[in-house]
Design an enzyme around this catalytic site. Sequence first.
Site, short mmCIF file in Angstrom:
data_model
loop_
_atom_site.label_atom_id
_atom_site.label_comp_id
_atom_site.label_asym_id
_atom_site.label_seq_id
_atom_site.Cartn_x
_atom_site.Cartn_y
_atom_site.Cartn_z
CG ASP A 360 -2.07 -1.03 1.03
OD1 ASP A 360 -2.55 -1.19 -0.10
OD2 ASP A 360 -2.44 -1.68 2.02
CE1 TYR A 448 -8.78 -5.44 5.07
CE2 TYR A 448 -8.16 -4.22 7.02
CZ TYR A 448 -8.52 -5.40 6.41
OH TYR A 448 -8.63 -6.54 7.16
#
Length: 718
Positions: A360, A448
């Site tokens: 990420d 998320y």
Amino acid sequence: MEPKKYLRFLALLLVTFLLIVFIFNRDSDLPSSRSFHSVNKAAVELKLQPRPRKIVSQVSDVAHHPLDPLTIQEINRVRVIVSSHALFKGAKYHALHSVVLEEPPKARVLKWKEGDPVFPRKASVIARVDGETHVLSVDLGSGRVQKVDVGELSGYPTMTIEDMNTATFTPLVSKEFNRTVVERGVDLKDLACLPISLGWYGKKEEKKRLIKVQCYSMEDTANFYMRPIEGLTVIVDMDTNEVVEISDNGKDIPIPNALDTDYRFLAQKNLHKIKPMNPISIEQPKGPSFNIENRHMVKWANWEFHLKPDPRAGVIISQAKFRDPDTRELRNVMYKGMTSELFVPYMDPTDAWYFKTYMDAGEYGFGLQAMPLVPLNDCPRNAYYMDGVFAAGDGKPYVRSNMVCVFERYAGDIGWRHSECPITGMEIREARPKVTLVVRMAASVANYDYIVDWEFQTDGLINIKVGLSGILMVKGTPYTNTNQIPNQEDLYGTLLSENVIGVIHDHYITFYLDMDIDGSDNSFVKVNLQRQQTAPGESPRSSYLKATKSVAKTEKDAQIKLKLYDPYEFHMVNPNKKTRVGNPVGYKVVPAGTAASLLDLDDPPQKRGAFTNNQIWVTPYNRSEEWAGGLFVYQSKGEDTLAAWSERDRDIENKDIVLWYTLGFHHIPCQEDFPIMPTVSSSFSLKPVNFFEKNPILGISPNFEKDLPVCQASSSTS
Ligand SMILES: *[C@@H]1O[C@H](CO)[C@@H](O)[C@H](O)[C@H]1NC(C)=O
Ligand SMILES: *[C@@H]1O[C@H](CO)[C@@H](O)[C@H](O)[C@H]1NC(C)=O
């Protein structure tokens, strides 16, 4: 697209990804907008540094510290300098994937003192020009642009926000895609698509900057993540904006129902079933005890550190120093600490899932994905909010408001205590409240949410905590009950609701921790606790534990896998500085609940995520080794990771060294994770070990009734 449909799409992207235009407009075109600013923030800011409306000072902001992030003016200047450079002139297309401060050499920063001029400011730029990646060093004073040689690296830079947005639209250029979506019963106006990084698995990913797009139905819910169009994957070329391949293996899988998927407050019809609680808040009648000077220097209790938002790392803490309560001397603890990379492999090897192994920070930008924090809910009253100033793909600066918050936490905990029992005849009742300082950000990487806290304690401890929340990435299935699942079938997860599987996955968050304990030259010491046997007749005891220290000479001595039955403490010490009684001053890294990756070491995602092969690593300081997954993570093959650097086995004894710690989670989803996950957290600490001569918080004062306000509450007994 019809205007109406187009609007739906825009709305979707607002939910899914940061729409720069929106953010930028809100901050620059609507300067009076204070929607995210609590009154208290305004008060704190006014007290510390009276200044006019935020946007005015933001635009006219100048750097005060050599590590201050690039200002709006500086980012604008980078754009002007770069766009007139030969490399960009006549290029068919170009995009700036990263524009950040090029931090001055550490030795120079260490010598810098408050009030000294900041050095010639430089920007580090990563650009894509006509299909080539370039790293540039831009001198903001002279305007000189230098190409930086980073060697032959596989992989591409972090995606721009524009890359991600464009990718989600691109499938619509395909008739076949539209037809498939309609055949699956989804109206094109209800389509929500996500850009999913695809890792590296071989030839297919070679020489093209690709992304996989998967889509969901937004019909009847804001939580479209729970309504996957399962098995439909579109490969898009991000450089040409073309559809490369469409695969559709999920025609028999229904799109799950929207029922009960909405998580928003106003959508909860069952609220009356939860007994309401009385309001709760921490009051600070005299305001907070921290100061933030020149925007980035945080001073609180005995701590001082520099804090800045970063598009890739999220937040960077620099030059954390602690004022020794005995000597009043300001002592170095950590030169730089940040989230270096994340690795989130999903445990489903099938066509539409195997590639989901996100990194990420390097792929999406952990800071780019950080959204404005919600006052009173993300951070308590009296929090100070800090904005991020980043560059878009076209080089234009924009402001991510309220990206980081700083606040004091009092959770009713005890700093230290002791009471004497009556046998001693002494009436001793000593207890001290525990108040800490928290730096927080929350990144929403699509579905998320990651909450990262750096918590500083008055006793010198730093706790680094990661909370996971947000929405699961789920998989569609024909099953509506576990009794329909054939015995042998591997679901790769848990049935969470009718037609919805929560797929098992891991999360790894790797931290870069350049510790400088009372100076840069430090050593890494392993302290092993081992059982010793006593000689027959020596003692009524047959066994006891003994601590044995060994200094790690080279990098390989410091590749650590945690073991419960072979326990160690891990100390970063300064061998050149001893306490009064002769112990080297130090800090230890204290792991807590964590998880280790169990994938094959040569599984392609694990090669790219090889920085998670150990929980702890120590490397010699090297400016070019900050990103654990490599400089260019997107589609990288994994040849530029922390694991590869550490294999060089360089000397690390009594040298400027960097500690790396990976915090891990295994996540087997359960029904409580539907439709949104209650936060799950884990942490690790950096704790003083013989750093102080004695308990450094003897001087804390107890709380006294007279100092604390008594708010007029309605009686709880009536
Ligand atoms: C696919 O559908 C979208 C949305 O209705 C439309 O804008 C687009 O032109 C369609 N694509 C093709 C190739 O027909
Ligand atoms: C510093 O890091 C870069 C990138 O990994 C590497 O090429 C270089 O050899 C390193 N320098 C030293 C002295 O280890």
